[in-house]
Design a protein around this motif. Sequence first.
Motif, mmCIF file in Angstrom:
data_model
loop_
_atom_site.group_PDB
_atom_site.id
_atom_site.type_symbol
_atom_site.label_atom_id
_atom_site.label_comp_id
_atom_site.label_asym_id
_atom_site.label_seq_id
_atom_site.Cartn_x
_atom_site.Cartn_y
_atom_site.Cartn_z
ATOM 1 N N LEU A 63 7.935 6.819 -8.749
ATOM 2 C CA LEU A 63 7.999 6.127 -7.465
ATOM 3 C C LEU A 63 6.593 5.915 -6.938
ATOM 4 O O LEU A 63 5.739 6.809 -7.041
ATOM 5 C CB LEU A 63 8.781 6.948 -6.428
ATOM 6 N N ILE A 64 6.353 4.743 -6.385
ATOM 7 C CA ILE A 64 5.163 4.488 -5.578
ATOM 8 C C ILE A 64 5.655 4.266 -4.156
ATOM 9 O O ILE A 64 6.361 3.290 -3.880
ATOM 10 C CB ILE A 64 4.367 3.277 -6.077
ATOM 11 N N TRP A 77 12.884 2.442 3.788
ATOM 12 C CA TRP A 77 12.018 1.395 3.269
ATOM 13 C C TRP A 77 12.765 0.524 2.263
ATOM 14 O O TRP A 77 13.561 1.025 1.466
ATOM 15 C CB TRP A 77 10.816 2.025 2.571
ATOM 16 N N PRO A 78 12.507 -0.777 2.273
ATOM 17 C CA PRO A 78 13.104 -1.639 1.243
ATOM 18 C C PRO A 78 12.599 -1.225 -0.135
ATOM 19 O O PRO A 78 11.484 -0.717 -0.289
ATOM 20 C CB PRO A 78 12.634 -3.036 1.630
ATOM 21 N N LYS A 108 1.965 -3.353 1.503
ATOM 22 C CA LYS A 108 3.341 -3.870 1.560
ATOM 23 C C LYS A 108 4.296 -2.699 1.787
ATOM 24 O O LYS A 108 4.228 -1.695 1.086
ATOM 25 C CB LYS A 108 3.678 -4.615 0.271
ATOM 26 N N ASP A 109 5.183 -2.854 2.720
ATOM 27 C CA ASP A 109 6.075 -1.756 3.092
ATOM 28 C C ASP A 109 7.288 -1.680 2.176
ATOM 29 O O ASP A 109 8.444 -1.750 2.615
ATOM 30 C CB ASP A 109 6.523 -1.915 4.546
ATOM 31 N N ALA A 110 7.026 -1.522 0.890
ATOM 32 C CA ALA A 110 8.106 -1.424 -0.094
ATOM 33 C C ALA A 110 7.967 -0.132 -0.885
ATOM 34 O O ALA A 110 6.855 0.312 -1.195
ATOM 35 C CB ALA A 110 8.076 -2.622 -1.042
ATOM 36 N N GLY A 155 14.781 5.511 0.562
ATOM 37 C CA GLY A 155 14.983 4.126 0.188
ATOM 38 C C GLY A 155 16.052 3.489 1.055
ATOM 39 O O GLY A 155 17.046 4.134 1.407
ATOM 40 N N GLY A 156 15.858 2.230 1.386
ATOM 41 C CA GLY A 156 16.826 1.506 2.208
ATOM 42 C C GLY A 156 17.797 0.711 1.366
ATOM 43 O O GLY A 156 17.866 0.848 0.141
ATOM 44 N N THR A 157 18.554 -0.143 2.018
ATOM 45 C CA THR A 157 19.587 -0.920 1.339
ATOM 46 C C THR A 157 19.178 -2.369 1.086
ATOM 47 O O THR A 157 19.969 -3.140 0.552
ATOM 48 C CB THR A 157 20.900 -0.895 2.140
#
Length: 324
Positions: A63-64, A77-78, A108-110, A155-157
């Motif tokens: 994961l990053i 987070w997306p 980037k907010d991912a 993690g988001g949806t």
Amino acid sequence: MRAILLMLAVVVLLGGGLTAAQASPAAVADDGAKVVQETWLDARTVDLKIDSPALGTTGMVRLIVPAGWTAQPTRTWPVLFLLHGCCEPVDYRSWDQFTDVKAFTANKDALVVMPTDGPAGMYTKWWNFGLSNTPDWDTFHTAEVRQIVERGYRGGTRRAIAGLSIGGYGALAYAFQHKGMFGAAASYSGVPDTLYLGIPAWIAGILIRTGSYNIVSLWGDVWSMKPLWSAHNPADHVEDLRGTALYVSCGSGQAGPLDPAGAQGDVLETSALLSSQSFTDKLRQANVPATVDYYGPGTHSWPYWQRALHNSWPVLSGALGLPA
């Protein structure tokens, strides 16, 4: 407390990762898959070893996390899944090792998820892999890893998925087989028409290369079990991709501008182009929109896939709810 902080500082200075025996109890999937080892490599990078019922063994994921992940502990987070190709020794680490994905996503907010697919798991449930009917890479990725990321790592949806080579196939296959799970799917030098002339032999060659000599264990014999092959073929399910933002790119196989001087062309990229063109032809016939980039000279190699990730970001970011 001061002693503990000093010990942690020494670990970091010596270049070691911070390792926990197990993640939080919340990081457990519905089928019992769980993180058995969590290793932080730096402030944004963590490797997870997951005990996976779907695989019948453990599987790795890198994961990053977003730059603000630690400072905002209640935020979700997306999620961007990045899938690797076949036969790569560094496996789940390859996107991080061979591209600038960490720097590219720094602002980037991912949350970036890079799971193993083994040497050539083909992003699918194998039809008859021994008596235990494993591995089931589909369940590992789309259920176990997804649920662990959502329950243990915020993690988001909102999700997007992209991959290279067989990972490009995997991105599109998961998008149509799990409608609504991914808002966008991108294939870079992928094989999205697995039944196109010559592609079953191309896939068989990959499996043999990685030691899977019983090639019918994947989806059976392509002639007698064509319906099973078709059930996994994105090109036969373009209608199921309607509503998903799509990006498809591929080179011609000729040496191009990102190849070193004197580089030779390769047949892998040429085959991927034919499969990709067949797929996008079917999208066009069905009036399913897609962003397509057949950029001409270019080989089956990482410089082109890094560029493709950058170029496809406007498509992926839209599904993630992030700026282009």
